[in-house]
Every structure is written in C-alpha cells, then in structure tokens.
Motif scaffolding. Structure first.
Motif, PDB file in Angstrom:
ATOM      1  N   THR A   1       0.817  -1.221   0.000  1.00 12.07           N
ATOM      2  CA  THR A   1       0.000   0.000   0.000  1.00 12.07           C
ATOM      3  C   THR A   1       0.852   1.274   0.000  1.00 12.07           C
ATOM      4  O   THR A   1       0.318   2.374  -0.159  1.00 12.07           O
ATOM      5  N   ILE A   2       2.164   1.119   0.160  1.00  6.87           N
ATOM      6  CA  ILE A   2       3.044   2.292   0.303  1.00  6.87           C
ATOM      7  C   ILE A   2       2.931   3.267  -0.875  1.00  6.87           C
ATOM      8  O   ILE A   2       2.764   4.480  -0.665  1.00  6.87           O
ATOM      9  N   PRO A   3       3.043   2.821  -2.149  1.00  7.49           N
ATOM     10  CA  PRO A   3       2.976   3.802  -3.247  1.00  7.49           C
ATOM     11  C   PRO A   3       1.683   4.631  -3.234  1.00  7.49           C
ATOM     12  O   PRO A   3       1.719   5.848  -3.448  1.00  7.49           O
ATOM     13  N   GLU A   4       0.559   3.985  -2.972  1.00  3.64           N
ATOM     14  CA  GLU A   4      -0.717   4.710  -2.937  1.00  3.64           C
ATOM     15  C   GLU A   4      -0.750   5.711  -1.788  1.00  3.64           C
ATOM     16  O   GLU A   4      -1.185   6.860  -1.960  1.00  3.64           O
ATOM     17  N   ARG A   5      -0.281   5.293  -0.611  1.00  6.54           N
ATOM     18  CA  ARG A   5      -0.352   6.168   0.562  1.00  6.54           C
ATOM     19  C   ARG A   5       0.633   7.336   0.461  1.00  6.54           C
ATOM     20  O   ARG A   5       0.420   8.383   1.076  1.00  6.54           O
ATOM     21  N   LEU A   6       1.715   7.125  -0.256  1.00  7.38           N
ATOM     22  CA  LEU A   6       2.704   8.194  -0.384  1.00  7.38           C
ATOM     23  C   LEU A   6       2.456   9.104  -1.579  1.00  7.38           C
ATOM     24  O   LEU A   6       3.065  10.172  -1.673  1.00  7.38           O
ATOM     25  N   ALA A   7       1.565   8.689  -2.490  1.00  2.00           N
ATOM     26  CA  ALA A   7       1.316   9.505  -3.689  1.00  2.00           C
ATOM     27  C   ALA A   7       0.906  10.937  -3.336  1.00  2.00           C
ATOM     28  O   ALA A   7       1.455  11.895  -3.918  1.00  2.00           O
ATOM     29  N   PRO A   8      -0.009  11.171  -2.387  1.00  2.00           N
ATOM     30  CA  PRO A   8      -0.353  12.568  -2.043  1.00  2.00           C
ATOM     31  C   PRO A   8       0.819  13.330  -1.438  1.00  2.00           C
ATOM     32  O   PRO A   8       0.902  14.555  -1.589  1.00  2.00           O
ATOM     33  N   VAL A   9       1.715  12.615  -0.753  1.00  2.00           N
ATOM     34  CA  VAL A   9       2.889  13.257  -0.160  1.00  2.00           C
ATOM     35  C   VAL A   9       3.822  13.750  -1.268  1.00  2.00           C
ATOM     36  O   VAL A   9       4.377  14.855  -1.193  1.00  2.00           O
ATOM     37  N   VAL A  10       3.974  12.935  -2.292  1.00  2.00           N
ATOM     38  CA  VAL A  10       4.794  13.320  -3.451  1.00  2.00           C
ATOM     39  C   VAL A  10       4.131  14.484  -4.184  1.00  2.00           C
ATOM     40  O   VAL A  10       4.787  15.478  -4.544  1.00  2.00           O
ATOM     41  N   GLU A  11       2.815  14.377  -4.400  1.00  2.00           N
ATOM     42  CA  GLU A  11       2.093  15.428  -5.130  1.00  2.00           C
ATOM     43  C   GLU A  11       2.149  16.762  -4.401  1.00  2.00           C
ATOM     44  O   GLU A  11       2.153  17.827  -5.030  1.00  2.00           O
TER      45      GLU A  11
ATOM     46  N   ALA B   1       9.686  11.723  -5.521  1.00  2.00           N
ATOM     47  CA  ALA B   1       9.148  10.442  -5.987  1.00  2.00           C
ATOM     48  C   ALA B   1      10.170   9.324  -5.919  1.00  2.00           C
ATOM     49  O   ALA B   1       9.817   8.161  -5.669  1.00  2.00           O
ATOM     50  N   GLU B   2      11.441   9.663  -6.103  1.00  2.00           N
ATOM     51  CA  GLU B   2      12.465   8.615  -6.113  1.00  2.00           C
ATOM     52  C   GLU B   2      12.695   7.986  -4.743  1.00  2.00           C
ATOM     53  O   GLU B   2      13.344   6.938  -4.630  1.00  2.00           O
ATOM     54  N   MET B   3      12.147   8.596  -3.695  1.00  2.00           N
ATOM     55  CA  MET B   3      12.284   8.014  -2.358  1.00  2.00           C
ATOM     56  C   MET B   3      11.276   6.900  -2.090  1.00  2.00           C
ATOM     57  O   MET B   3      11.468   6.070  -1.209  1.00  2.00           O
TER      58      MET B   3
END
Length: 205
Positions: free
Chosen positions: A90-100, A106-108
């Motif tokens: 679930t990490i990519p989905e949960r971090l997507a708003p943090v990146v946005e 994003a590379e982290m």
C-alpha cells in the motif's frame, strides 16, 4: 504546549456515564475522525479504519458483543477502532499525495516500500503489532479530540473481537482493537484519578 492544550490533557478522564438523550451530528463525527487521522503511522501507512456506530439498532447489535456495557448504547456514538495489518504494497498509494504535495521526492518511494517489505512481509506478528499500534495512536488522538470538543470518551477492550468482526463485516486483514464510546458526560462521573508519581515511571539515561 499552550495552557489550553495542557488543560485538555490534564482534565481528561474516562466517562462511564453518558447522557443517553444527547447526540452528535455526522459532521461532528467526521471532524473528530479527521483529527484522529492526524496521528502518526509507520511509513505513512494510515492502516486504520473507524466505524461510527450511531443508530440505536447498530448500537444494540454492538452491545450484544460488548459485555452488555450500557455506555455502548448510551453514548452518542461508539467507534469500532480498527487496525489493518501492515502491508508494504500500500506504500505507493499512501505516499502519492505526499509526493504530489512536494513533501517527498518520488524517487524516495521505492526505498520506503522496500524497507516496509523487509519489516513486515511474511511476518504476521509484526503486521498485527503495527495494526494495534496504529489503531491505538488513532484512538488516543480521538480521545483528546473529543475532550477538546467538550465530549467525554470511554475506551473499551471488553468485547468479543471475532464476533464484532463478523457482525460488522471487517476484512480478513482488519483487527478490531478497541471500542471507543463518545458523547456527553453526566455530572455523576468520577473526576480524573491520580496517577503514579514520576519517580516510579520516569528514568533519565
């Protein structure tokens, strides 16, 4: 901390007697959960869910599996606080708003996902421990959010967890960690109970 915030912390006590005639609105419930979800979670997993049991019928269903505790039905709302098993996927989905939001590059994200995989993958006890931690952080924040709103609260672990999970259709990856009654306290409740002295609980190293 400000005077008002320390006052909220210092004055909080568990409410066992609720005014059964008082209610809270769905908007108030949403506001409380919005504050509860500001609590920390590992890797920003946000692996929690809250069921706001607020109708008489639903509260009666919950009370059957909650040791027949009156506060479940007397409170304006009783939350089932749920922790979800930690899942690195679930990490990519949960971090997507943090990146946005420009907070994290994003590379982290792959590095965080890899670290979470090492920590949780194929480790059911670790996954469950994280679910309980997350739900507890959320519930604690919800308790103080309720206090700040002039509401009382009562956390409960006296309930049949498997039965509650079945009755309220929890997922296989979900753990009902505690129940939390929230509503208007009556005057008959006890004041805050004294705590152990600091020299018994605090050590400097």
């Amino acid at each position: 901390m400000t005077t008002s915030s320390t006052h909220i912390i210092e004055q909080r006590s568990t409410t066992n007697l609720f005014d059964a005639t008082s209610t809270v609105s769905d908007r108030q419930i949403e506001d409380l959960i919005a504050l509860a979800t500001t609590a920390p979670t590992s890797f920003n997993l946000q692996n929690w869910r809250f069921i706001a049991v607020r109708t008489p019928e639903a509260k009666a269903r919950l009370r059957r599996f909650g040791w027949d505790q009156a506060k479940i039905t007397d409170a304006a709302v009783t939350f089932i606080v749920i922790g979800q098993l930690a899942d690195y996927r679930t990490i990519p989905e949960r971090l997507a708003p943090v990146v946005e939001a420009g907070i994290m590059p994003a590379e982290m994200v792959p590095g965080w996902e890899g670290a979470a995989k090492i920590l949780y993958d194929d480790k059911p006890q670790q996954q469950r421990d994280e679910a309980v931690r997350t739900a507890t952080f959320g519930a604690s924040t919800l308790i103080y959010a309720a206090q700040a709103a002039g509401l009382g609260s009562a956390p409960m672990i006296g309930f049949d967890a498997p039965a509650v999970a079945r009755e309220f259709d929890l997922g296989a990856n979900e753990v009902p960690v505690l129940l939390l009654a929230v509503g208007h306290a009556t005057a008959e409740n006890w004041p805050r109970k004294p705590r152990r002295p600091l020299d018994q609980v605090l050590e400097f190293a």
